[in-house]
Design an enzyme around this catalytic site. Structure first.
Site, PDB file in Angstrom:
ATOM      1  N   GLY A   1       2.296   2.262  10.798  1.00 50.52           N
ATOM      2  CA  GLY A   1       3.213   3.388  10.632  1.00 50.52           C
ATOM      3  C   GLY A   1       3.938   3.796  11.901  1.00 50.52           C
TER       4      GLY A   1
ATOM      5  N   HIS B   1      -9.630   1.004   5.097  1.00 48.79           N
ATOM      6  CA  HIS B   1      -8.337   1.241   5.757  1.00 48.79           C
ATOM      7  C   HIS B   1      -8.520   2.183   6.949  1.00 48.79           C
ATOM      8  CE1 HIS B   1      -4.220   2.460   6.495  1.00 48.79           C
ATOM      9  NE2 HIS B   1      -3.873   1.352   5.885  1.00 48.79           N
TER      10      HIS B   1
ATOM     11  N   GLU C   1      -5.435  -5.069  10.726  1.00 47.65           N
ATOM     12  CA  GLU C   1      -4.450  -4.002  10.926  1.00 47.65           C
ATOM     13  C   GLU C   1      -4.753  -3.253  12.213  1.00 47.65           C
ATOM     14  OE1 GLU C   1      -2.422  -2.836   7.001  1.00 47.65           O
ATOM     15  OE2 GLU C   1      -4.142  -1.538   7.260  1.00 47.65           O
TER      16      GLU C   1
ATOM     17  N   SER D   1       3.375  -2.047  10.412  1.00 49.93           N
ATOM     18  CA  SER D   1       4.827  -2.053  10.639  1.00 49.93           C
ATOM     19  C   SER D   1       5.495  -3.383  10.284  1.00 49.93           C
ATOM     20  CB  SER D   1       5.160  -1.658  12.092  1.00 49.93           C
ATOM     21  OG  SER D   1       4.710  -0.336  12.345  1.00 49.93           O
TER      22      SER D   1
ATOM     23  N   GLU E   1      -6.821   4.543   8.050  1.00 52.95           N
ATOM     24  CA  GLU E   1      -6.584   5.970   7.814  1.00 52.95           C
ATOM     25  C   GLU E   1      -7.830   6.627   7.231  1.00 52.95           C
ATOM     26  OE1 GLU E   1      -2.973   5.423   5.611  1.00 52.95           O
ATOM     27  OE2 GLU E   1      -1.962   4.834   7.469  1.00 52.95           O
TER      28      GLU E   1
ATOM     29  N   ASN F   1       0.873  -1.176   0.000  1.00 54.11           N
ATOM     30  CA  ASN F   1       0.000   0.000   0.000  1.00 54.11           C
ATOM     31  C   ASN F   1       0.911   1.228   0.000  1.00 54.11           C
ATOM     32  OD1 ASN F   1      -1.752   2.081   0.563  1.00 54.11           O
ATOM     33  ND2 ASN F   1      -2.344   1.335   2.597  1.00 54.11           N
TER      34      ASN F   1
ATOM     35  N   LYS G   1       0.155   4.241  -0.255  1.00 53.18           N
ATOM     36  CA  LYS G   1      -0.469   5.432   0.349  1.00 53.18           C
ATOM     37  C   LYS G   1      -0.236   6.658  -0.539  1.00 53.18           C
ATOM     38  CE  LYS G   1      -0.198   3.195   4.791  1.00 53.18           C
ATOM     39  NZ  LYS G   1      -0.071   3.287   6.241  1.00 53.18           N
TER      40      LYS G   1
HETATM   41  P1  PGA Z   1       2.762   0.313   7.673  1.00 54.66           P
HETATM   42  O1  PGA Z   1       1.292   0.510   7.043  1.00 54.66           O
HETATM   43  O2  PGA Z   1       3.324  -0.937   7.100  1.00 54.66           O
HETATM   44  O3  PGA Z   1       3.516   1.550   7.229  1.00 54.66           O
HETATM   45  O4  PGA Z   1       2.580   0.261   9.150  1.00 54.66           O
HETATM   46  C1  PGA Z   1       0.437  -0.585   6.888  1.00 54.66           C
HETATM   47  C2  PGA Z   1      -0.868  -0.135   6.302  1.00 54.66           C
HETATM   48  O5  PGA Z   1      -1.351   0.939   6.655  1.00 54.66           O
HETATM   49  O6  PGA Z   1      -1.470  -0.837   5.450  1.00 54.66           O
END
Ligand code: PGA
Length: 253
Positions: free
Chosen positions: A173, A95, A167, A213, A97, A10, A12
């Site tokens: 992140g 997601h 997640e 992460s 976010e 992803n 982003k």
């Molecule tokens: P990350 O993000 O690997 O940077 O923690 C995962 C995600 O949001 O899908």
């Protein structure tokens, strides 16, 4: 039948036209067999150009989002039909976010899942608790609500087109990944829920990715858990060598 691991990047809101093409090409060059299903999800403006780069390779294209309508007066939005048209195989839906940063609710997420399936797209359907919810013992109830409401009306026969990504928000992140035990516990719970709602066979086949992460150092341990079938990777997916190391960990899991 063992489940085929699925590792999805992803990207982003990162990359530029040039770096997106370079990254896609480097990932595609490193995926030389079908042991692991591999996909990347670039930002909307770069989807079509990355589709060209990925043509004829083993790496799939996915979108990070969609709007739940075929077409219409929805300024700034993108329909699942458009994504399908330019070569996307699936879209990420729900997601954290978007849930927490943009206020998306389960009912709206459910409309997106329905719209994606109706357009012939697959779905990477994300669920996960916040730190506060985990600390107050609500992880299971949050996962239940998000899964049951987000997949309302979905039939067992449609489940093979859905991948669930667990997640935990506190791991995204942050550099603080869930431990393999925490991931396995949540994944086993999610598979149990799916057994209840969709039946044993569909639940057994369901791919459940862990996200939060994931990096080349922690991937092998997390992916070796029996109910962890792949990874949804953010930060580390922006570096081809790191992403490919995670794919390699999945291949050996
Ligand atoms: P990350 O993000 O690997 O940077 O923690 C995962 C995600 O949001 O899908």
């Amino acid at each position: 039948m063992p489940r085929q691991p699925f590792v999805c990047g992803n990207w982003k809101m990162f990359t530029r036209a040039h770096s997106a093409k370079d990254l896609a090409a480097a990932v595609a060059a490193g995926v030389t067999d079908d042991r692991v299903r591999v996909a990347v999800c670039p930002p909307y403006p770069y989807l079509a150009m990355v589709a060209e780069v990925l043509r004829g390779t083993r790496v799939e294209l996915g979108a990070q989002n969609l709007y739940p309508a075929r077409e219409g007066a929805f300024t700034g939005e993108v329909s699942p039909e458009m994504l399908q048209d330019i070569g996307c195989r699936f879209a990420i839906v729900g997601h954290s976010e978007r849930r927490h940063g943009l206020g998306e609710k389960d009912a709206f997420i459910n409309r997106k899942v329905r719209a994606a399936l109706d357009a012939g797209l697959g779905v990477v359907f994300c669920i996960g608790e916040t730190l506060e919810e985990r600390q107050s013992g609500q992880t299971h109830s949050i996962l239940t609500t998000q899964l049951v409401e987000g997949l309302q009306g979905i039939q067992a026969a449609e489940l093979p087109r859905i991948v669930v990504a667990y997640e935990p928000c506190w791991a995204i992140g942050t550099g603080q990944n869930a431990t393999p035990e925490q991931a396995e516990e949540a994944h086993a719970y999610v598979r149990g829920l799916c057994r209840q709602y969709f039946g044993d066979a569909a639940a057994e086949r369901l791919i459940i990715q862990y996200g939060g992460s994931v990096n080349p150092q922690n991937a092998a341990a997390i992916l070796s858990e029996p109910d962890v079938d792949g990874a949804l990777v953010g930060g580390a997916s922006l570096h081809a060598e790191k992403f490919l190391a995670i794919v390699a960990a999945a291949r050996n899991s």
